[in-house]
Write a protein that holds these residues in place. Structure first.
Motif, PDB file in Angstrom:
ATOM      1  N   ARG A  99     -73.681  43.861  24.290  1.00  0.00           N
ATOM      2  CA  ARG A  99     -72.764  42.761  23.940  1.00  0.00           C
ATOM      3  C   ARG A  99     -73.196  41.426  24.550  1.00  0.00           C
ATOM      4  N   ILE A 100     -74.058  41.462  25.583  1.00  0.00           N
ATOM      5  CA  ILE A 100     -74.502  40.238  26.249  1.00  0.00           C
ATOM      6  C   ILE A 100     -75.316  39.343  25.315  1.00  0.00           C
ATOM      7  N   LEU A 101     -75.853  39.946  24.252  1.00  0.00           N
ATOM      8  CA  LEU A 101     -76.669  39.170  23.296  1.00  0.00           C
ATOM      9  C   LEU A 101     -75.810  38.311  22.374  1.00  0.00           C
ATOM     10  N   GLN A 102     -74.478  38.482  22.425  1.00  0.00           N
ATOM     11  CA  GLN A 102     -73.587  37.635  21.620  1.00  0.00           C
ATOM     12  C   GLN A 102     -73.374  36.286  22.301  1.00  0.00           C
ATOM     13  N   ASP A 103     -73.017  35.281  21.489  1.00  0.00           N
ATOM     14  CA  ASP A 103     -72.884  33.915  22.018  1.00  0.00           C
ATOM     15  C   ASP A 103     -71.692  33.749  22.952  1.00  0.00           C
ATOM     16  N   ASP A 104     -70.570  34.386  22.644  1.00  0.00           N
ATOM     17  CA  ASP A 104     -69.342  34.174  23.411  1.00  0.00           C
ATOM     18  C   ASP A 104     -69.154  35.179  24.553  1.00  0.00           C
ATOM     19  N   VAL A 105     -70.216  35.901  24.907  1.00  0.00           N
ATOM     20  CA  VAL A 105     -70.147  36.900  25.978  1.00  0.00           C
ATOM     21  C   VAL A 105     -71.155  36.525  27.065  1.00  0.00           C
ATOM     22  N   ALA A 106     -70.716  36.618  28.309  1.00  0.00           N
ATOM     23  CA  ALA A 106     -71.575  36.348  29.462  1.00  0.00           C
ATOM     24  C   ALA A 106     -71.366  37.440  30.504  1.00  0.00           C
ATOM     25  N   CYS A 107     -72.132  37.371  31.578  1.00  0.00           N
ATOM     26  CA  CYS A 107     -72.005  38.378  32.633  1.00  0.00           C
ATOM     27  C   CYS A 107     -71.984  37.702  34.004  1.00  0.00           C
ATOM     28  N   ASP A 108     -71.462  38.433  34.979  1.00  0.00           N
ATOM     29  CA  ASP A 108     -71.397  37.938  36.346  1.00  0.00           C
ATOM     30  C   ASP A 108     -71.554  39.118  37.289  1.00  0.00           C
TER      31      ASP A 108
END
Length: 354
Positions: A108-117
């Protein structure tokens, strides 16, 4: 004239347009790459899911290599890569895989509105035992606290070792970081969860979107349960004075003040003997008083006079006489008169029949 509040608001359902090849037709000038190490226990899982990782990154024209000898994962851009941010997403992808996040969530990280921390919590608490307790508090009983946090923030959260990995929208990641850091500072996550629930309900009301929510949010005050015990003896400091204390009087000074110094030896001895005799007489008197205490009679309690039995109730003598008469007529175990008569009549009938 347009109000500033209208310019600042974002319309509902608005999304930033996707980055396509038309935005960057010539591609990238330089090749960039990122690598990360993974622990030994992740090797078997990465072997299984690596074809899926290569397929997901291949759609963005990014190469991925798995080195099992060194225990590392590497991602590099190619000549066909047109999105400059694709390599950053690929770097986050391999970082999350190394932190035990499953591939079903990682892609899902490859989507524009998803990020990680990735939040490092290992160095926030000194004692290891305290760290383990607070980390368990973040998970909650059977993972219920973590599940509630995931539902409120729309993020996937993975607590692993000394780090907490979160994956989701930017607004949710901000809340997750705050909750995790507060938990490590000994603030229970339930307080933050309550605040998030209230914010979620307030966001549904369009009138309250432009207003401040501070009046609705709960304010939790920390209570210091452990109070310092006050000592029984308090040492109070005396006021500071630059002058030294007065010198104590010597024995000669005391004798001079009382006039005893000028007396002769005989007079001094006589005075001492008189003092000793006075003390002895006082001691004898006290001893005699203690002995006489045994001969002092105790105080008697006052005698309470008993009240005479009240003769207000009159005895019905006639009724008692009747009861005695009836008792005399009846013998112990005898039948009443009516039954005896009936029995005699029955016996006579039987005789006649015979």
């Amino acid at each position: 004239a347009v109000d500033e509040s209208e310019l600042l608001t974002v319309p509902d359902g608005w999304k930033e347009p996707a980055f396509t090849r038309e935005d960057n037709p010539k591609g990238l000038l330089e090749e960039s790459s990122f690598a990360t190490l993974f622990p030994k226990y992740r090797e078997a899982y990465l072997k299984e899911c690596w074809p899926l990782v290569q397929k997901a990154l291949g759609e963005h024209y990014v190469n991925a290599t798995l080195d099992l000898i060194e225990g590392s994962m590497t991602v590099t851009t190619t000549k066909k890569t047109f999105d400059p941010y694709a390599i950053i997403r690929a770097r986050d992808l391999i970082k999350l895989l190394a932190r035990s996040v499953p591939f079903e969530q990682v892609f899902r990280i490859l989507q524009d509105d998803v990020a990680c921390d990735i939040i490092k919590i290992g160095s926030l608490v000194r004692k290891r035992e305290t760290f383990v307790k607070r980390r368990a508090r973040l998970l909650g009983p059977k993972g219920s606290t973590l599940k509630a946090l995931e539902l409120l923030t729309n993020c996937y959260i993975m607590v692993q070792g000394n780090t907490v990995s979160a994956l989701g929208p930017f607004s949710g990641l901000k809340e997750v970081r705050k909750v995790v850091l507060d938990t490590m500072k000994n603030i229970h996550p339930i307080y933050n969860i309550k605040t998030l629930m209230i914010k979620r309900e307030l966001a549904k009301d369009p009138e309250l979107r432009t207003q401040s929510w501070e009046r609705f949010l709960p304010k939790f005050k920390r209570k210091n349960l452990k109070k310092r015990k006050e000592p029984k003896k308090k040492n109070t400091k005396k006021e500071y004075t630059p002058f030294p204390p007065p010198q104590p009087e010597s024995q000669i000074d005391k004798e001079l003040a009382s006039g005893e110094y000028f007396l002769k030896e005989r007079q001094k001895k006589r005075k001492q003997m008189e003092e000793i005799k006075a003390k002895q007489a006082d001691a004898i008197k006290r001893r005699q008083e203690e002995r006489n205490k045994a001969f002092i009679p105790p105080k008697e309690k006052p005698v309470v006079k008993t009240k005479k039995a009240s003769t207000e109730k009159k005895i019905d003598i006639e009724a008692i006489k009747e009861k005695v008469k009836n008792a005399k007529k009846k013998k112990l175990g005898a039948l009443p008169e009516e039954e005896v008569k009936l029995k005699m009549a029955a016996d006579e009938k039987k005789k006649k029949k015979k």
